[in-house]
Design a protein around this motif. Structure first.
Motif, PDB file in Angstrom:
ATOM      1  N   PHE A  39      11.291   1.056 -12.219  1.00 16.71           N
ATOM      2  CA  PHE A  39      11.604   0.474 -13.522  1.00 16.71           C
ATOM      3  C   PHE A  39      10.787  -0.797 -13.676  1.00 16.71           C
ATOM      4  O   PHE A  39      10.558  -1.528 -12.705  1.00 16.71           O
ATOM      5  N   TYR A  40      10.374  -1.074 -14.914  1.00 19.68           N
ATOM      6  CA  TYR A  40       9.668  -2.323 -15.210  1.00 19.68           C
ATOM      7  C   TYR A  40      10.149  -2.784 -16.577  1.00 19.68           C
ATOM      8  O   TYR A  40      10.126  -2.013 -17.540  1.00 19.68           O
ATOM      9  N   ALA A  41      10.604  -4.047 -16.660  1.00 21.42           N
ATOM     10  CA  ALA A  41      11.210  -4.570 -17.883  1.00 21.42           C
ATOM     11  C   ALA A  41      10.445  -5.790 -18.387  1.00 21.42           C
ATOM     12  O   ALA A  41      10.010  -6.629 -17.594  1.00 21.42           O
ATOM     13  N   PHE A  42      10.298  -5.885 -19.711  1.00 19.35           N
ATOM     14  CA  PHE A  42       9.697  -7.091 -20.276  1.00 19.35           C
ATOM     15  C   PHE A  42      10.100  -7.263 -21.728  1.00 19.35           C
ATOM     16  O   PHE A  42      10.670  -6.354 -22.346  1.00 19.35           O
ATOM     17  N   SER A  43       9.804  -8.457 -22.271  1.00 19.90           N
ATOM     18  CA  SER A  43      10.167  -8.823 -23.637  1.00 19.90           C
ATOM     19  C   SER A  43       8.922  -9.031 -24.478  1.00 19.90           C
ATOM     20  O   SER A  43       7.929  -9.591 -24.007  1.00 19.90           O
ATOM     21  N   ALA A  44       9.008  -8.639 -25.741  1.00 16.03           N
ATOM     22  CA  ALA A  44       7.858  -8.783 -26.637  1.00 16.03           C
ATOM     23  C   ALA A  44       7.542 -10.238 -26.950  1.00 16.03           C
ATOM     24  O   ALA A  44       6.380 -10.604 -27.144  1.00 16.03           O
ATOM     25  N   HIS A  45       8.577 -11.075 -27.009  1.00 17.22           N
ATOM     26  CA  HIS A  45       8.335 -12.453 -27.457  1.00 17.22           C
ATOM     27  C   HIS A  45       7.575 -13.287 -26.436  1.00 17.22           C
ATOM     28  O   HIS A  45       7.127 -14.397 -26.742  1.00 17.22           O
ATOM     29  N   LYS A  46       7.381 -12.760 -25.228  1.00 19.33           N
ATOM     30  CA  LYS A  46       6.557 -13.456 -24.236  1.00 19.33           C
ATOM     31  C   LYS A  46       5.086 -13.081 -24.376  1.00 19.33           C
ATOM     32  O   LYS A  46       4.233 -13.663 -23.702  1.00 19.33           O
ATOM     33  N   LEU A  47       4.768 -12.086 -25.218  1.00 21.19           N
ATOM     34  CA  LEU A  47       3.375 -11.654 -25.368  1.00 21.19           C
ATOM     35  C   LEU A  47       2.929 -11.698 -26.822  1.00 21.19           C
ATOM     36  O   LEU A  47       2.246 -10.806 -27.320  1.00 21.19           O
ATOM     37  N   PHE A  48       3.305 -12.794 -27.499  1.00 21.84           N
ATOM     38  CA  PHE A  48       2.909 -13.068 -28.876  1.00 21.84           C
ATOM     39  C   PHE A  48       3.605 -12.158 -29.883  1.00 21.84           C
ATOM     40  O   PHE A  48       3.219 -12.119 -31.054  1.00 21.84           O
ATOM     41  N   GLY A  49       4.634 -11.420 -29.438  1.00 23.38           N
ATOM     42  CA  GLY A  49       5.372 -10.544 -30.329  1.00 23.38           C
ATOM     43  C   GLY A  49       6.676 -11.173 -30.769  1.00 23.38           C
ATOM     44  O   GLY A  49       7.008 -12.313 -30.418  1.00 23.38           O
ATOM     45  N   PRO A  50       7.474 -10.427 -31.535  1.00 25.09           N
ATOM     46  CA  PRO A  50       8.724 -10.955 -32.081  1.00 25.09           C
ATOM     47  C   PRO A  50       9.822 -11.077 -31.024  1.00 25.09           C
ATOM     48  O   PRO A  50       9.780 -10.430 -29.972  1.00 25.09           O
ATOM     49  N   THR A  51      10.809 -11.885 -31.345  1.00 26.07           N
ATOM     50  CA  THR A  51      12.008 -11.957 -30.507  1.00 26.07           C
ATOM     51  C   THR A  51      12.891 -10.742 -30.785  1.00 26.07           C
ATOM     52  O   THR A  51      12.742 -10.054 -31.794  1.00 26.07           O
ATOM     53  N   GLY A  52      13.836 -10.503 -29.880  1.00 25.64           N
ATOM     54  CA  GLY A  52      14.798  -9.428 -30.087  1.00 25.64           C
ATOM     55  C   GLY A  52      14.244  -8.039 -29.870  1.00 25.64           C
ATOM     56  O   GLY A  52      14.813  -7.053 -30.324  1.00 25.64           O
ATOM     57  N   MET A  53      13.118  -7.928 -29.154  1.00 22.89           N
ATOM     58  CA  MET A  53      12.533  -6.623 -28.890  1.00 22.89           C
ATOM     59  C   MET A  53      11.970  -6.619 -27.478  1.00 22.89           C
ATOM     60  O   MET A  53      11.268  -7.539 -27.078  1.00 22.89           O
ATOM     61  N   GLY A  54      12.311  -5.592 -26.713  1.00 27.55           N
ATOM     62  CA  GLY A  54      11.833  -5.492 -25.345  1.00 27.55           C
ATOM     63  C   GLY A  54      11.539  -4.057 -24.975  1.00 27.55           C
ATOM     64  O   GLY A  54      11.695  -3.135 -25.786  1.00 27.55           O
TER      65      GLY A  54
END
Length: 407
Positions: free
Chosen positions: A220-235
């Motif tokens: 499994f590998y988990a990450f968040s969009a808001h850490k890569l110039f994307g929106p919050t609330g999405m991973g």
């Protein structure tokens, strides 16, 4: 020196062109969240103004356009992390949600009394609390991989903790508090020798390091969009297909079903089995723009420039009398935690903010790590591709002003 046109890149981020307390904004809180380029902001606006509709269910023009854009992001993410198939890419609400999904599905089904779960001292609370909850519910045993004074996992101690009772290992790829890069490929390899399943928390790694889940052999590998110039609330949760197929659904409702009767419900295929309800459509669509933006610059180029920033900042901050850098791992991303002798981190942050400089202060949701280091918290400056050497000079000036005011 980097060949990137940093001033051009900065113009892509409209939030940077503002004053804070009469000073030009210096944003060094990228480990908390990165700023958003105009192409990401535009993608969200374009969805709501041009083709706002629910996805997957409708046959009309707007619904089909939204569905196509939504699923295009899944394919883009698949390529970005080199997943074997797009069915292995699950959209979540962020890294925390992804970890909870695994703990409450795989963990509740396959882990039980006496099974051992390993995490490290470096973990964010999001990779501690879900496993504690699982241990309370299922009688599992949580064991902690220690670190050295430099903020690195002691690999020999990790090997000692691995036994036939080890069923799950969950570790951070990059420490949000210290910037330490963990040897996750080796961690995974050794865990697999004992038959353990491994989850990697990639929230802090995803913008700094090339992620190849197949090369890592991550389960499994988990990450968040808001850490890569994307929106919050999405991973994103990546999972190997056989594991995801074996796991029960996380939430019940629309989309995750194939057929519903009052007697029995049959569940949808991957990835939709784990995506109940109307998703965060606009933000998912915008993630493709964020990844395309990174790919256009080149992650290698971004990483090389951020490493230059890290080296420069390390040199400049190390020269300040009374300042101690916390976390001096040999392998780091562009994060520097530090303390000033006799001055509380919060006071440092407040005075720097008065000068337009945004840093993070506190325990960074890593209280056990701070306890291990004997600290209440640190000041953290974290750099991204739109930061400059001149901004680091302003940070140094700001810290010296803090010293003059409070020492």
């Amino acid at each position: 020196m980097s060949k990137l046109n940093i001033q051009k890149i900065r113009t892509d981020f409209p939030i940077l062109d503002q004053k804070v307390n009469g000073k030009s904004l210096v944003y060094f809180d990228n480990a908390a969240t990165t700023q958003k380029p105009q192409v990401v902001i535009d993608a969200i606006s374009e969805y709501y103004t041009g083709y706002n509709a629910n996805i997957h269910r409708g046959i009309h023009y707007l619904a089909e356009k939204a569905t196509t854009a939504f699923e295009a992001t899944r394919t883009t993410v698949q390529k970005f992390i080199n997943a074997d198939s797009k069915e292995e890419v699950i959209f979540t609400y962020g890294t925390t949600d992804s970890i909870n999904l695994v703990s409450q599905t795989y963990g509740m089904k396959f882990l039980g009394k006496g099974d051992e779960i390993l995490i490290s001292t470096l973990e964010h609370h999001s990779n501690i609390v879900p496993w504690q909850m699982l241990c309370e519910a299922r009688g599992c045993i949580l064991k902690i991989i220690p670190i050295n004074d430099q903020g690195e996992i002691i690999f020999e101690e990790y090997l000692k903790l691995l036994t036939d009772k080890t069923r799950f290992v969950s570790v951070v790829h990059v420490s949000n508090a210290l910037g330490t890069i963990n040897p996750v490929k080796q961690i995974i390899e050794k865990a697999h020798e004992f038959g353990a399943v491994v989850l990697i928390d990639g929230a802090q790694a995803v913008t700094h390091i090339e992620i190849d889940v197949q090369d890592l052999n991550a389960d499994f590998y988990a990450f968040s969009a808001h850490k890569l110039f994307g929106p919050t609330g999405m991973g994103v949760l990546y999972g190997k297909k056989d594991l995801l197929n074996a796991m029960p659904p996380y939430r019940g409702g629309g989309e995750m079903i194939k057929e519903v009767t009052f007697e029995k419900t049959t569940y949808n295929e991957l990835p939709y089995k784990f995506e109940a309800g109307t998703p965060n459509i606009a933000d998912v669509i915008a993630v493709k723009n964020a990844i395309d933006y990174i790919n256009a610059i080149g992650k290698d180029s971004i990483a090389a420039y951020e490493d230059e920033l890290l080296k420069y900042a390390t040199e400049k901050l190390s020269a300040i009398e009374g300042l101690t850098i916390i976390g001096t791992a040999k392998e780091k991303v562009s994060v520097i935690s530090f303390i000033l002798e006799g001055i509380h981190p919060q006071d440092v942050g407040i005075i720097l903010d008065q000068q337009g400089i945004a840093i993070r202060t506190g325990h960074h949701c890593t209280q056990p790590l701070m306890q291990r280091l004997g600290l209440v918290g640190t000041c953290r400056a974290s750099f991204s591709v739109y930061n400059t050497f001149g901004e680091i000079d302003l940070l140094v000036e700001g810290i010296n002003k803090v010293k003059r005011m409070l020492s």
